[in-house]
Write a protein that holds these residues in place. Structure first.
Motif, PDB file in Angstrom:
ATOM      1  N   LYS A  58       0.832  -1.204   0.000  1.00 21.39           N
ATOM      2  CA  LYS A  58       0.000   0.000   0.000  1.00 21.39           C
ATOM      3  C   LYS A  58       0.871   1.259   0.000  1.00 21.39           C
ATOM      4  N   ILE A  59       0.432   2.263  -0.746  1.00 19.22           N
ATOM      5  CA  ILE A  59       1.111   3.555  -0.750  1.00 19.22           C
ATOM      6  C   ILE A  59       0.503   4.403   0.364  1.00 19.22           C
ATOM      7  N   VAL A  60       1.330   4.883   1.284  1.00 19.82           N
ATOM      8  CA  VAL A  60       0.818   5.554   2.479  1.00 19.82           C
ATOM      9  C   VAL A  60       1.253   7.019   2.511  1.00 19.82           C
ATOM     10  N   PRO A  61       0.402   7.899   3.106  1.00 20.40           N
ATOM     11  CA  PRO A  61       0.743   9.322   3.242  1.00 20.40           C
ATOM     12  C   PRO A  61       1.656   9.531   4.444  1.00 20.40           C
ATOM     13  N   LEU A  62       2.667  10.373   4.283  1.00 21.03           N
ATOM     14  CA  LEU A  62       3.629  10.626   5.348  1.00 21.03           C
ATOM     15  C   LEU A  62       3.663  12.114   5.700  1.00 21.03           C
ATOM     16  N   HIS A  70       1.717  28.188   3.960  1.00 17.99           N
ATOM     17  CA  HIS A  70       0.531  28.573   3.209  1.00 17.99           C
ATOM     18  C   HIS A  70       0.362  27.705   1.960  1.00 17.99           C
ATOM     19  N   LYS A  71       1.428  27.029   1.549  1.00 16.41           N
ATOM     20  CA  LYS A  71       1.367  26.182   0.363  1.00 16.41           C
ATOM     21  C   LYS A  71       0.716  24.831   0.648  1.00 16.41           C
ATOM     22  N   ASP A  72       0.627  24.476   1.913  1.00 15.76           N
ATOM     23  CA  ASP A  72       0.064  23.178   2.288  1.00 15.76           C
ATOM     24  C   ASP A  72      -1.447  23.248   2.397  1.00 15.76           C
ATOM     25  N   GLY A  73      -2.124  22.248   1.872  1.00  8.86           N
ATOM     26  CA  GLY A  73      -3.558  22.127   2.081  1.00  8.86           C
ATOM     27  C   GLY A  73      -3.848  21.563   3.457  1.00  8.86           C
ATOM     28  N   PHE A  74      -5.136  21.545   3.840  1.00 11.96           N
ATOM     29  CA  PHE A  74      -5.510  21.044   5.161  1.00 11.96           C
ATOM     30  C   PHE A  74      -5.185  19.555   5.261  1.00 11.96           C
ATOM     31  N   ASN A  75      -4.308  19.186   6.211  1.00 11.20           N
ATOM     32  CA  ASN A  75      -3.880  17.803   6.419  1.00 11.20           C
ATOM     33  C   ASN A  75      -3.270  17.180   5.161  1.00 11.20           C
ATOM     34  N   GLU A  76      -2.647  17.989   4.332  1.00 12.38           N
ATOM     35  CA  GLU A  76      -2.025  17.481   3.111  1.00 12.38           C
ATOM     36  C   GLU A  76      -0.714  16.776   3.441  1.00 12.38           C
ATOM     37  N   ALA A  77      -0.522  15.574   2.886  1.00 12.77           N
ATOM     38  CA  ALA A  77       0.680  14.787   3.169  1.00 12.77           C
ATOM     39  C   ALA A  77       1.921  15.472   2.605  1.00 12.77           C
ATOM     40  N   HIS A  78       3.069  15.264   3.267  1.00 14.43           N
ATOM     41  CA  HIS A  78       4.335  15.831   2.816  1.00 14.43           C
ATOM     42  C   HIS A  78       5.078  14.891   1.877  1.00 14.43           C
ATOM     43  N   LYS A  93      16.191   3.225  11.664  1.00 11.94           N
ATOM     44  CA  LYS A  93      16.751   4.433  12.263  1.00 11.94           C
ATOM     45  C   LYS A  93      15.627   5.380  12.660  1.00 11.94           C
ATOM     46  N   PRO A  94      15.929   6.378  13.517  1.00 13.50           N
ATOM     47  CA  PRO A  94      14.915   7.393  13.829  1.00 13.50           C
ATOM     48  C   PRO A  94      14.508   8.159  12.578  1.00 13.50           C
ATOM     49  N   THR A  95      13.252   8.548  12.516  1.00 16.77           N
ATOM     50  CA  THR A  95      12.755   9.328  11.386  1.00 16.77           C
ATOM     51  C   THR A  95      11.633  10.243  11.844  1.00 16.77           C
ATOM     52  N   ASN A  96      11.527  11.399  11.224  1.00 13.16           N
ATOM     53  CA  ASN A  96      10.430  12.322  11.529  1.00 13.16           C
ATOM     54  C   ASN A  96       9.144  11.952  10.823  1.00 13.16           C
ATOM     55  N   TYR A  97       9.222  11.062   9.853  1.00 17.52           N
ATOM     56  CA  TYR A  97       8.033  10.719   9.087  1.00 17.52           C
ATOM     57  C   TYR A  97       7.030   9.930   9.928  1.00 17.52           C
ATOM     58  N   ARG A  98       5.769  10.393   9.875  1.00 17.01           N
ATOM     59  CA  ARG A  98       4.672   9.727  10.562  1.00 17.01           C
ATOM     60  C   ARG A  98       3.541   9.452   9.577  1.00 17.01           C
ATOM     61  N   ILE A  99       2.761   8.441   9.877  1.00 17.88           N
ATOM     62  CA  ILE A  99       1.497   8.232   9.168  1.00 17.88           C
ATOM     63  C   ILE A  99       0.401   8.752  10.085  1.00 17.88           C
ATOM     64  N   PHE A 100      -0.458   9.599   9.526  1.00 23.06           N
ATOM     65  CA  PHE A 100      -1.446  10.326  10.321  1.00 23.06           C
ATOM     66  C   PHE A 100      -2.831  10.110   9.720  1.00 23.06           C
ATOM     67  N   LEU A 101      -3.765   9.637  10.544  1.00 24.23           N
ATOM     68  CA  LEU A 101      -5.154   9.468  10.098  1.00 24.23           C
ATOM     69  C   LEU A 101      -5.250   8.642   8.814  1.00 24.23           C
ATOM     70  N   TYR A 102      -4.630   7.453   8.823  1.00 25.43           N
ATOM     71  CA  TYR A 102      -4.626   6.602   7.631  1.00 25.43           C
ATOM     72  C   TYR A 102      -5.712   5.533   7.761  1.00 25.43           C
ATOM     73  N   ASN A 103      -6.599   5.510   6.797  1.00 28.87           N
ATOM     74  CA  ASN A 103      -7.720   4.564   6.819  1.00 28.87           C
ATOM     75  C   ASN A 103      -7.289   3.231   6.218  1.00 28.87           C
TER      76      ASN A 103
END
Length: 290
Positions: A58-62, A70-78, A93-103
């Motif tokens: 599965k391709i997941v939002p991070l 201002h360029k980011d939409g509401f809850n838009e993935a990075h 390793k440690p990473t800042n990437y998180r998966i948030f509100l993934y259905n």
């Protein structure tokens, strides 16, 4: 650097529906229930390698910890990534990437069989729960939820720290106008009271959630999460019980969010910068801080 005034959240092994409603829900008081999930299949199954096995393609939002733009939409993935590659990253390793509100349960329906709807007297929203993933030292900025829900927050695989502040502490939190967050440049692990003097008056709660434990977060509570190790979380929600919180939720969803997005399009980064400055000036003015 200062130290926030935090007390440990109460813990219980098990709890009856009556005790939960009387002692925590009605009092809007957080609690950790340690053994609620021990009879769930998820208790033994929900580890990173299992998720990789059943959802690796599965391709997941991070999301990471970059400031709001201002360029980011509401809850838009990075960024996006295959789940298998993301889990490899978490485990390496440690990473800042998180998966948030993934259905994820919509894409992998078998996961629905791994949990049970808790019987705690709450009218839980019976939609597919969202999952959250994070790596060591990744953080979720201080915020409260747009819908003011009562939240049952479950943790699996690893350990995460949860810091909470009740709604009556909002005056100390450097809340961004027309938003649900505090100033993103505040380090809530080591706050600088010279720069953020209002925080020295805030009184909150803290706990470390381990595998299988559940945290009850009352409606409208501010929360900041720090992943101490790679972990998986799931939240179940119940609508707010207070009329004022219902109206606040309606306003946030129908007016505030759209107004903020409109102003970002019109003023760009100037709008974001103005709001960040107002968070300081308005907080200090209300508290008489010079």
């Amino acid at each position: 650097m200062g130290k926030l005034k935090l007390q440990e959240i109460e813990r219980v092994k098990f709890i009856s529906e009556k005790d939960f409603i009387e002692n925590y829900f009605k009092k809007q008081k957080p609690v950790v229930i340690e053994n609620l999930t021990k009879d769930w299949p998820a208790y033994t199954k929900w580890h990173l390698n299992y998720i990789k096995e059943i959802a690796g393609d599965k391709i997941v939002p991070l999301y990471d910890d970059r400031p709001v733009s201002h360029k980011d939409g509401f809850n838009e993935a990075h960024a996006t990534m295959k789940m298998s590659d993301y889990i490899d990253l978490l485990q390496s390793k440690p990473t800042n990437y998180r998966i948030f509100l993934y259905n994820i349960m919509k894409e992998v329906p078998s996961l629905k069989e791994d949990f049970k709807w808790p019987k705690l007297g709450l009218r839980l929203v019976k939609q597919l729960p969202m999952l959250f993933f994070g790596g060591t030292n990744s953080k979720v900025f201080m915020h409260f939820d747009i819908d003011y829900s009562n939240i049952l927050h479950f943790n699996f695989n690893g350990e995460k720290q949860c810091m909470l502040f009740a709604p009556d502490q909002s005056k100390y939190m450097y809340k961004i106008p027309h938003a649900l967050i505090s100033r993103e440049d505040i380090d809530f692990d080591n706050p600088d009271f010279d720069k953020w003097p209002a925080l020295q008056y805030a009184q909150g709660f803290v706990c470390n959630l381990k595998h299988g434990e559940m945290l009850y977060m009352p409606e409208g509570y501010w929360h900041y999460m720090k992943y101490l190790t790679p972990s998986i979380s799931m939240s179940l929600r119940a609508f707010p019980s207070k009329f004022t919180n219902l109206t606040n939720a309606f306003y946030n969803v129908t007016i505030m969010r759209f107004f903020d997005n409109f102003m970002r399009r019109i003023q760009g980064q100037t709008w974001i910068d103005k709001k960040n400055e107002r968070a300081i000036t308005e907080t200090h003015k209300k508290l008489g801080i010079k």
